[in-house]
Design a protein around this motif. Sequence first.
Motif, PDB file in Angstrom:
ATOM      1  N   LEU A 973      25.792 -17.732  15.827  1.00  0.00           N
ATOM      2  CA  LEU A 973      24.635 -18.604  15.587  1.00  0.00           C
ATOM      3  C   LEU A 973      24.783 -19.378  14.279  1.00  0.00           C
ATOM      4  O   LEU A 973      25.156 -18.803  13.248  1.00  0.00           O
ATOM      5  CB  LEU A 973      23.353 -17.765  15.548  1.00  0.00           C
ATOM      6  N   LYS A 974      24.484 -20.678  14.317  1.00  0.00           N
ATOM      7  CA  LYS A 974      24.534 -21.529  13.127  1.00  0.00           C
ATOM      8  C   LYS A 974      23.147 -22.016  12.711  1.00  0.00           C
ATOM      9  O   LYS A 974      22.932 -22.333  11.553  1.00  0.00           O
ATOM     10  CB  LYS A 974      25.434 -22.745  13.386  1.00  0.00           C
ATOM     11  N   LYS A 975      22.231 -22.055  13.661  1.00  0.00           N
ATOM     12  CA  LYS A 975      20.899 -22.610  13.372  1.00  0.00           C
ATOM     13  C   LYS A 975      19.853 -21.757  14.063  1.00  0.00           C
ATOM     14  O   LYS A 975      19.956 -21.476  15.259  1.00  0.00           O
ATOM     15  CB  LYS A 975      20.822 -24.055  13.866  1.00  0.00           C
ATOM     16  N   LEU A 976      18.832 -21.327  13.289  1.00  0.00           N
ATOM     17  CA  LEU A 976      17.761 -20.493  13.834  1.00  0.00           C
ATOM     18  C   LEU A 976      16.433 -20.932  13.245  1.00  0.00           C
ATOM     19  O   LEU A 976      16.320 -21.142  12.031  1.00  0.00           O
ATOM     20  CB  LEU A 976      18.006 -19.013  13.501  1.00  0.00           C
ATOM     21  N   SER A 977      15.413 -21.070  14.100  1.00  0.00           N
ATOM     22  CA  SER A 977      14.074 -21.415  13.627  1.00  0.00           C
ATOM     23  C   SER A 977      13.051 -20.499  14.289  1.00  0.00           C
ATOM     24  O   SER A 977      13.000 -20.400  15.512  1.00  0.00           O
ATOM     25  CB  SER A 977      13.726 -22.869  13.947  1.00  0.00           C
ATOM     26  N   ILE A 978      12.271 -19.793  13.446  1.00  0.00           N
ATOM     27  CA  ILE A 978      11.138 -19.002  13.944  1.00  0.00           C
ATOM     28  C   ILE A 978       9.863 -19.480  13.267  1.00  0.00           C
ATOM     29  O   ILE A 978       8.946 -18.707  13.007  1.00  0.00           O
ATOM     30  CB  ILE A 978      11.380 -17.499  13.708  1.00  0.00           C
ATOM     31  N   ARG A 979       9.823 -20.733  12.953  1.00  0.00           N
ATOM     32  CA  ARG A 979       8.685 -21.349  12.276  1.00  0.00           C
ATOM     33  C   ARG A 979       7.391 -21.100  13.061  1.00  0.00           C
ATOM     34  O   ARG A 979       7.336 -21.297  14.276  1.00  0.00           O
ATOM     35  CB  ARG A 979       8.913 -22.851  12.140  1.00  0.00           C
ATOM     36  N   GLY A 980       6.344 -20.671  12.391  1.00  0.00           N
ATOM     37  CA  GLY A 980       5.053 -20.469  13.030  1.00  0.00           C
ATOM     38  C   GLY A 980       4.949 -19.226  13.879  1.00  0.00           C
ATOM     39  O   GLY A 980       3.932 -19.036  14.551  1.00  0.00           O
ATOM     40  N   CYS A 981       5.945 -18.355  13.878  1.00  0.00           N
ATOM     41  CA  CYS A 981       5.878 -17.083  14.615  1.00  0.00           C
ATOM     42  C   CYS A 981       5.250 -16.048  13.684  1.00  0.00           C
ATOM     43  O   CYS A 981       5.961 -15.347  12.929  1.00  0.00           O
ATOM     44  CB  CYS A 981       7.255 -16.645  15.082  1.00  0.00           C
ATOM     45  N   ALA A 982       3.949 -15.920  13.707  1.00  0.00           N
ATOM     46  CA  ALA A 982       3.215 -15.156  12.706  1.00  0.00           C
ATOM     47  C   ALA A 982       3.499 -13.655  12.761  1.00  0.00           C
ATOM     48  O   ALA A 982       3.252 -12.938  11.793  1.00  0.00           O
ATOM     49  CB  ALA A 982       1.715 -15.406  12.863  1.00  0.00           C
ATOM     50  N   LYS A 983       4.010 -13.167  13.900  1.00  0.00           N
ATOM     51  CA  LYS A 983       4.244 -11.730  14.031  1.00  0.00           C
ATOM     52  C   LYS A 983       5.591 -11.297  13.449  1.00  0.00           C
ATOM     53  O   LYS A 983       5.882 -10.110  13.396  1.00  0.00           O
ATOM     54  CB  LYS A 983       4.171 -11.337  15.511  1.00  0.00           C
TER      55      LYS A 983
END
Length: 1122
Positions: A973-983
């Motif tokens: 993996l080179k790019k990961l986004s969990i933006r706004g995942c409050a849990k």
Amino acid sequence: MSLSNGELNIKDLSSSENNSTKDSLIKSLHEHFLFKNVDQEFLESLVNEMHIRLFNKNDNIIMKGEVGRALFFILKGEVSVISDDGENILNVMGEQQFFGEIGVLFSVPRTATCFASKKSIILTLTKENLKKLLENYPSVAQEIALIAEERFSSFVKSQDAEIKYEFSEELSLGISKDQIKNVPIFRDCEVGFLHMLAMNVQPVQYFHGDLVVKKGDIANEMFFIVRGTAEVFNEVDGTVYAELTTPSFFGEVGLFFEVQRTASVRVSSNVMDVFQLTKNNLNEILKKYPEVSEKIKAEAQIRYKYNEAREKAKLDNQQEAETEVEIVREKLKVVPLFQQCDTGFLHQLALSMKLCIFEQNQLIIRRGDVANSMFFIISGEVQVESDDGSKVYAEMGQNSFFGEVALFYDIRRTANIRAKSQCTVMELYKDVLDKLLKEYSGIENQMKAIAKENYYLFQRREQEIKIASSKNSGETEESAYNVEATVFYLEKVPLFKKCTKTFFNSLALHTSITSFQKGENIIKKGDEANEMYIIINGKVQVVSEDGSKTFDTMKNGAFFGEVGVVRNVPRTATIVAATNVDLIVLSKQSLDEVVKKYPECHKIILLEAEKRYKIVQKRVEKDNKKRSKLEKKESIKKKKRNSKDKTNRFSLNKLLLSLKRHFNTSNNQNDLKMQLLANHKNSPYPSFYDLDDFRKVTNITEFTCPYFLNILRYLPIRDWFKLRCVCKKWNHIMKNPLFWIDVDFSSLYNQLSHKTISYALFACSNTTSLNFKGCWRLTNEDILTITQMCPHLTSLNLSNCWSLSDQGILFVAIKCTRLKHLNISYCSQVKGVCFANHQMNNLTHIDISYCKQIGNECLEQLLAKAPELQDIKFRRCTRITDFGIFLVARHCRYIKNIELSDCDQITNKCLKWLSNNSSNLKCLDLTFCKHITNSGIYDLSLGSQEFESLILSHCTCLSDTAILCLHKSICKLKKLSIRGCAKMTDRVAFHVADACPHLEWIDLSGCPSITIASKNILLQKLPKLIIIMDNYSSKVKPSINAMNTDTDPQQDQKKLAREVSKEEFYTLMLSKKMATHLINSFSNDSISSKLNGISDTQSENEFNNNKLFPLKNSRPSELFYS
């Protein structure tokens, strides 16, 4: 009228109030389905039995569940229907509206609660008063009883079918014998038979896009539309033949003949309710009425003969669909004579017309012949021409008509009309219409009144045409002024562009003919505008007020004065006759008279007139500003012309300054020169590389093809076309196809249009890549031009081309067989039918983002023929569901990138399909897919994918478990986004730091439970990592070292990573293998050692018998296994 709380009879009103209220009420009762066929005397007696009641704001009128005993009519005010809990308003009923009919007919409970939204005056008719009144009118009582029984039967069936109606529509959306009687085959049947039919129809509800009838299916039923609209269309190219509205019917041929449907019908409104009569139901009823069976068979023979005539004509599929009787019936509504006729009469009229096929150049009617029929064009084009055929005065296409005056009056043809192409025409003879009108006596008087008015206007125009023809000494034939030619001219006026054929025909009859001699003023600047003009013969000039300057010249077919006649503004210019001129005149009075009959067209005209008036005003203001500058510009031009050096000198420095604006990496001119020369060395063309030789070039004509190859890449596309105008040599060089292999037109988004597209593509015969992003003025016809001029395209970007529809994309889909990259994002009119027979077999990348009308059916047609697809973008495609992703997994085995952001209907199912089938998947975007849960991500982790980019932003159902499940899948993996995942918590960062050694970018913003500890551990393991996260410095928890200085920080981090919530841990413990695999991924000293040698069943039982203890320093929701 004064009214206190209580009741007041209408008889008690004053005479003036009584008369106005009575008239209004009787008019409304006439339109009500219960009292539509009763006489005036009964209605007047009925009104006298009604009582007036006053309801204050929020007063209850009826309550759900109480037995209804009255009908209500809103005289003034407003009534709201509320939900069972009293919280929501379901419907609002206004003045002149009935409700509660079911209560006055049947003793059944009310189905809703209604209250007065504001102070309201309601008229009530009780069941007792109606029953008492009907004792004196037995025939009316029988009629109402039959209608009530039929409507109530429809209502009960609708409730059984769980079809929801508004409260005020409980009985109005039913079917009765009167509606069935509109069908010609049932017209002469007895009341009892019609009543039985009404009692045996079945309600069906359809939604937008649903197919009601499919082409090719065997016809076994007919349909009555009671609410909503449908359209008859061609499934191949999406062409809509006709629109069916309430109260239409269709498909009755299936009741008598074993035939296939010749066209498809789909729902075009949000909801459509129909009642269906099947062949079996009809046959059962006919057994009880054998005498009716013979009548129906005789009527059915008319339909049989109509179908037989179509078969003999050997029509193709298109013509066969367009001549279907339901389609012809709906199209006849554009004829003013038939506009107010009911559906049954038009249906019978369509069956009575003669089908004619005219070949190209065949004469249809000849000027001077006796007229005894009218013609309606189903397909093809005809033209109005001169007697010798040398001039064409007008052209008419599909849905046009001519000769309708001959249906009632003895006249001669006023023009020659010839088929421009092969035409399918329906002909209606005068004697056929006369015979039919005798059977529909109610329509005859109405139609003759319209015909009489049109004949008067026709005669007046004929006299004016003769006078105009005599003045021009035969230069222009009378055919140039007739109604058909006038309609042709009026359709070209932008003000009337969106108006209907009926409107144009009426408007043409209200025009007049006038003539002006050479030099005469037609209009003068500042005069009041009362007419608009169309030039038929001659020329006119737009001149200055003193006549010394001529600004413009207009010829035959041009028009002027249209804005003034609508907006009533003074004339903005003076126009004189340059020659003897003949004009068609439309006066303001005539226009006002016509638009009264067509209010919808009136709105269109006013809006368009306002737009054009603003344009004219701006143009006048600009002209006034420019006048002062014209003299200066002319003097500058004279100086340039008189200059001795007329050659175009070229400055290399100026060119370099232009290049610097588009080449930001160069800091000075010398760097850019060297950059150009370095690039030039790699060119396939011979050239010099010495900077001194390069400086010797001082004249633009010395530049040759090799220089352009490198210079053009730094110039905007706009300058490419300017270079063509420098000299002939450069113009010739610019035609070299090598310059036009990859072209970006996006910077010309506001200039590219139908007029300029051919010029822009002058040298694109070998172009492989075109970018039209944002070129909103491109139309479907322009796309055809592009595909014809650029046959070798492999990449095409049509993003944000709003005007394009399926017709335009169809040209691409069929003609661009080499296409690999296609971008039609934000083309909101595209529905996807263009993909039905596409030839884009080599397609690898496609972007249909924000094409919200494309659904699963059209997607399957696209994917089935594009097995090489690797990149698909579905952003905001709200009609794409899990089945659509199943199709991707099924057909696209090489898929690498899928974007599903904002696809509301995507769930966990699609991830399982992708996991099993799409082994090459590298990039996945699930932004705002709020139905995706941990279970779906776990299914995804079971596949063999090795993701390089994973975007899970705002997937609010996801928690740490989702990322923890992904182990082998994210090793690259080179790019990961969990933006706004409050849990999400810090455990995600610790896991990613170990599992993703190639990570380059991560977005942790919008995750309040992720602290600065995550950033520290990530940077410790991945120093070059780019991290995006919120600043929660004020919320950072005390570090583990601060709480326990004796413990090892690394051990504490592992301990924190092992914390799992109760729900997550329970899920993992159900499978020993899953738990062992997951927990081993964080730590060697995990609890997996305790699970060795224990079966899955034993581990589950042991888990149920053990307790869960909270970790000392963890959050309340975080537990670990003890």
